[in-house]
Design an enzyme around this catalytic site. Structure first.
Site, PDB file in Angstrom:
ATOM      1  CE1 TYR A  13      -4.031   2.298   0.827  1.00 37.33           C
ATOM      2  CE2 TYR A  13      -2.466   3.078   2.336  1.00 37.33           C
ATOM      3  CZ  TYR A  13      -3.526   3.233   1.607  1.00 37.33           C
ATOM      4  OH  TYR A  13      -4.484   4.330   1.845  1.00 37.33           O
TER       5      TYR A  13
ATOM      6  CE  LYS B 185      -3.676   4.865  -1.712  1.00 32.40           C
ATOM      7  NZ  LYS B 185      -4.765   5.503  -2.708  1.00 32.40           N
TER       8      LYS B 185
END
Length: 305
Positions: free
Chosen positions: A158, A162
């Site tokens: 993640y 991002k």
């Protein structure tokens, strides 16, 4: 205050059946934009459309998991078929597969990268092609995270996705500038299904569900609030009022809005003729390494703690 009027504009918001994505879609519609709502659950997507229509807005649902080029084309084509154009893309769709490095599988990594990073890329590419063909500019609003800015324990996939999204925003702002297409990353912090699993936030989110307001130390100090608190940034960035804002990473949550810095050199040292390992070891503690950067997302601290 300038009026934010998106009448006549069409938007696609990925992952907008619930949570932050739904708040973004509702905010765009409330300011006049027609919206393609996207989710993988048809019932959830249709409920989101109904909520927008009941508030006087205009929306349609497109049920497809983002990641592939085919899904991106479906979303862009749906906007053009229903509304005649595409002016705004918000890449919000995301999933979590949290595990520490030594336990994370290839499947855990690939699933998150496909949805977040590749999904942002494929949707932005399809949207950019359409916006350039229209020749009237547009707005790409990419959804980042504090995890991508600072890292987060257990979120290799993640955080990497991002961080990549923020880098793509900076890159695309340069590539699409001549077409008058702005590209920004937003960094929202809100009470959602994702954040309620964080122990430090959980009791406050539970209290909020029972009708209690979030305390000021969260809303102001931590910039933590509801999805609706974060949604205001999206219509602003999609509007003419933000036409000069591009290539930025902007945080929002609770009562706080903030501009994140770009990565940059903060200290430097020099050695005539170049560095040796020994020279680095000698100079490091008192030069470049005198004050190393912190990592991770700081846990919220109550003033009473």
């Amino acid at each position: 205050m300038p009026s934010i009027d998106l009448s006549g504009k069409a938007a696609v918001v990925t992952g907008s059946g619930r949570g932050l994505g739904l708040a973004y879609a509702q905010a765009l519609a409330a300011h006049g934009a027609s919206v393609v709502v996207n989710d993988v659950d048809e019932a959830v997507a249709e409920a989101a459309v109904k909520s927008i229509e009941e508030a006087g807005g205009r929306a349609v649902a497109e049920v497809v998991p983002v990641g592939t080029s085919e899904a991106a084309e479906r979303l862009v084509n749906r906007a053009v078929e229903e509304f005649g154009r595409l002016d705004v893309l918000v890449t919000n769709a995301g999933i979590l597969r949290d595990k520490v490095l030594w336990k994370m599988t290839d499947e855990d990594f690939d699933a998150v990268i496909t949805t977040h990073l590749k999904g942002t890329f494929t949707c932005a590419r399809a949207a950019a092609v359409r916006m350039r063909e229209q020749g009237e500019g547009g707005s790409l609003i990419l959804v980042g995270s504090p995890a991508g800015q600072r890292g987060n324990f257990g979120q290799t996939n993640y955080a990497a996705a991002k961080a990549g999204i923020a880098a793509m925003a900076r890159t695309w702002s340069m590539e699409l500038g001549r077409a008058n297409i702005t590209v920004n990353a937003i960094v929202p912090v809100a009470a959602t299904a994702m954040t309620e699993t964080i122990p430090a936030f959980a009791p406050y989110i539970e209290a909020m569900k029972n009708g209690e307001p979030l305390p000021d130390f969260l809303r102001k100090g931590e910039g933590f609030g509801t999805p609706e608190d974060c949604a205001a940034l999206v219509p602003f960035l999609a509007s003419e009022a933000a036409r000069g804002v591009t290539g930025q990473a902007i945080g929002i949550g609770g009562d706080k809005v903030a501009l994140w810095s770009h990565p940059q050199e903060i200290r430097a040292a020099y050695a005539d003729g170049g560095w040796t390992p020994g020279a680095l070891a000698d100079a490091w503690p008192t030069s470049v390494g005198a004050e190393l950067q912190s990592v991770g997302i700081p846990a919220p601290k109550s003033p009473e703690a």
